[in-house]
Design a protein around this motif. Structure first.
Motif, mmCIF file in Angstrom:
data_model
loop_
_atom_site.group_PDB
_atom_site.id
_atom_site.type_symbol
_atom_site.label_atom_id
_atom_site.label_comp_id
_atom_site.label_asym_id
_atom_site.label_seq_id
_atom_site.Cartn_x
_atom_site.Cartn_y
_atom_site.Cartn_z
ATOM 1 N N LEU A 38 -3.744 -1.133 7.429
ATOM 2 C CA LEU A 38 -2.571 -2.395 7.287
ATOM 3 C C LEU A 38 -3.192 -1.202 5.640
ATOM 4 O O LEU A 38 -3.626 -1.694 5.446
ATOM 5 C CB LEU A 38 -3.618 -2.866 6.798
ATOM 6 N N ASP A 39 -1.657 -0.871 5.330
ATOM 7 C CA ASP A 39 -2.056 -0.440 4.060
ATOM 8 C C ASP A 39 -1.764 -1.824 3.013
ATOM 9 O O ASP A 39 -2.294 -0.907 1.860
ATOM 10 C CB ASP A 39 -0.366 -0.189 3.602
ATOM 11 N N ASP A 40 -2.472 -2.897 2.820
ATOM 12 C CA ASP A 40 -2.257 -3.254 1.934
ATOM 13 C C ASP A 40 -4.339 -3.609 2.046
ATOM 14 O O ASP A 40 -5.333 -4.256 1.532
ATOM 15 C CB ASP A 40 -1.847 -4.840 1.858
ATOM 16 N N ALA A 58 9.881 2.882 1.609
ATOM 17 C CA ALA A 58 9.805 3.295 0.683
ATOM 18 C C ALA A 58 7.978 2.562 -0.017
ATOM 19 O O ALA A 58 7.289 3.079 -0.990
ATOM 20 C CB ALA A 58 10.251 3.320 -0.034
ATOM 21 N N ASN A 59 8.045 1.610 0.732
ATOM 22 C CA ASN A 59 6.995 0.988 0.652
ATOM 23 C C ASN A 59 6.373 0.946 1.025
ATOM 24 O O ASN A 59 4.757 -0.227 0.236
ATOM 25 C CB ASN A 59 6.974 -1.490 0.366
ATOM 26 N N ASN A 60 5.657 0.935 2.522
ATOM 27 C CA ASN A 60 4.721 0.643 2.641
ATOM 28 C C ASN A 60 4.005 2.306 3.395
ATOM 29 O O ASN A 60 4.752 2.132 4.349
ATOM 30 C CB ASN A 60 4.088 -0.419 3.731
ATOM 31 N N ILE A 67 0.598 3.882 -0.052
ATOM 32 C CA ILE A 67 1.870 3.104 -1.132
ATOM 33 C C ILE A 67 2.096 1.766 -0.547
ATOM 34 O O ILE A 67 2.344 1.238 0.986
ATOM 35 C CB ILE A 67 3.372 4.074 -0.708
ATOM 36 N N THR A 68 1.695 1.010 -1.190
ATOM 37 C CA THR A 68 1.479 -0.620 -0.940
ATOM 38 C C THR A 68 1.498 -1.410 -1.611
ATOM 39 O O THR A 68 1.790 -1.482 -2.892
ATOM 40 C CB THR A 68 -0.398 -1.044 -0.348
ATOM 41 N N ALA A 69 2.204 -2.983 -1.591
ATOM 42 C CA ALA A 69 2.199 -4.126 -2.980
ATOM 43 C C ALA A 69 0.538 -4.694 -3.049
ATOM 44 O O ALA A 69 0.473 -4.815 -4.271
ATOM 45 C CB ALA A 69 3.252 -5.236 -2.004
#
Lengths: 155, 313
Positions: free
Chosen positions: B73-75, B256-258, B307-309
């Motif tokens: 998981l990107d986070d 683009a965000n993950n 790339i992650t929030a």
């Protein structure tokens, strides 16, 4: 009415997210038996839901009426650990603080100031007392003890 | 305590401020499996004193070791990168943030990036401390990106039960991959890969007032990638024979965000097996193993960019 407040500094606030991030599930946490909650918001939950949560987790709902999901416990533990290290092993503490300062250079996001570890730099560097040196003209020729500079214990 | 099934277990992690001092979890993650364990090298008394039996045990060194297997998981994944033998640069003024790794070469893990790992098994809490990531193995399972982290740590003690808050981010499934060999040239003939970086962490006990190791150190780094490809020409095979270095990039992106991107800038083929002829209906395939070598241009043998929030500080 009971409520759940989610305030997680490692997650973006739900209100700050774009559609793609929301679709990916960012800014939201799921708490077993309670439901899904948006970061940065306080959400009411029914008493019946609280009862189910309490039975299944074996925990009592906070007396304040609000279950807070944040990092306060972890932050307190981190601060206490650093305070102890500062008191008990100032050389290792100083080395750790210097390392943390260097690590902050790696963070150009502007969020480094949120680093709880770096924020508890109380009075670094700690002044470390020097070993006593024999008075001039004394007969004791033993050199002063060299401070242990091994910092591996902190890594 | 009643019996329970493993489904009720939980695992959460937190960065420690002082290596080896427990911190309650700040990030929980869904698990595929875990095998964290307190290991002790007990001295068993086999002395000569008229008895054929084991006389008893005496404390020997102890440490923590085991695997954590997750859906990537990107986070979640960047936390393990921070606890690995990497420096991690974080960029981006607001979410999404970009985390870029640079492997380092010293024996010591980066200070303050050790993990406390809290595992709850049948309601019983195990708090593992001083944990670092010794190796990362990444592959796909039915198209889903999964990773196994081998953990080496210092000690374990019971802790208070946490209240898990689960991420709702989703794994990288089939249809999100771009594989470049070399990096700018997308290939469409790979159906599986396994990447592994092993920094061979070792718990180092020292004579003191504690049984736990004084520190965990890293050793020689080994970075490998194995892929299975459809075999259609000699080009890659000849590059294998010539020991030609190639850049290899695997990108798993949901937009683009993950995303999670792995790059080996100077990978050299260590083995190239063209499928032997033996079954009429099978495709002719090739199994290729790469060794990632140190690339002087990028100062890296491998690199992760996530790339992650998630905002990790």
């Amino acid at each position: 009415m009971a409520s759940v407040k989610v305030d997680l500094p490692n997650m973006p606030k739900y209100s700050d997210l774009n559609e793609d991030q929301i679709a990916n599930g960012d800014g939201v946490v799921q708490i077993d038996y309670l439901g899904t909650f948006k970061n940065g918001e306080t959400t009411d939950v029914d008493d019946a839901v609280v009862a189910v949560w309490s039975v299944n987790t074996g925990k009592d709902w906070p007396e304040s009426g609000t279950l807070v999901i944040d990092h306060s416990e972890a932050n307190e533990q981190r601060k206490n650990a650093l305070d102890d290290l500062r008191k008990n092993d100032p050389e290792v503490y100083n080395a750790l603080m210097a390392d943390l300062a260097r690590q902050k250079l790696l963070d150009t996001s502007g969020t480094a100031e949120n680093n709880v570890v770096a924020d508890v730099v109380v009075e670094a560097p700690v002044e470390i007392p020097q070993a006593e040196t024999p008075a001039a003209g004394g007969t004791d020729s033993t050199p002063p003890a060299k401070a242990d500079t091994n910092t591996e214990a902190a890594s | 305590m009643a019996i329970d099934i493993q489904a009720t277990g939980t695992l959460g992690i937190a960065f420690e401020s002082v290596a080896g001092t427990y911190v309650a979890p700040t990030k929980f993650m869904p698990l595929r499996s875990e095998s964290l364990k307190y290991q002790q090298d007990t001295y068993w008394r086999r002395v000569i004193r008229g008895l054929a039996d084991n006389i008893g045990g005496v404390n020997g060194p102890s440490h923590i070791e085991g695997d954590i297997e997750i859906e990537v998981l990107d986070d979640v994944f960047p936390y393990f990168l921070y606890a690995s033998r990497n420096t991690v640069a974080k960029t981006g003024a607001s979410a999404p943030f970009t985390y870029t790794t640079t492997p380092f070469h010293g024996a010591n893990p980066t200070s303050a990036r050790t993990l406390s790992i809290t595992v709850v098994r049948n309601g019983v809490v195990f708090g593992y401390t001083g944990c670092v990531v010794s190796s990362i193995s990444m592959t796909v399972d039915n198209g889903v990106l999964v990773a196994t982290m081998h953990i080496v740590g210092r000690d374990e003690a019971t802790q208070s039960a946490p209240t898990p808050s689960w991420p709702t981010t989703t794994p990288f499934g089939h249809g999100v991959y771009t594989i470049g060999i070399p990096t700018g040239s997308t290939v469409l003939d790979i159906d599986t890969f396994t990447f592994q970086v092993n920094d061979n962490a070792v718990a180092e006990p020292r004579l003191s007032t504690t049984r736990a190791p004084q520190f965990v150190r890293f050793a020689q780094r080994e970075v490998t990638l194995s892929v299975s490809r459809d075999f259609s020409s000699r080009t890659d095979y000849d590059a294998y024979k010539a020991l030609t270095a190639q850049s290899v990039r695997i990108l798993a992106s949901k937009g683009a965000n993950n995303s999670v991107q792995l790059t080996m800038p100077a990978a050299v083929k260590d083995d190239f097996t063209v499928g032997q002829l033996g079954s009429q209906g099978d495709l002719v395939r090739s199994d290729i193993t790469y060794q990632a070598t140190y690339d002087t241009a990028t100062s890296k043998s491998y690199e992760f960019i996530v790339i992650t929030a998630e905002s990790i500080t």
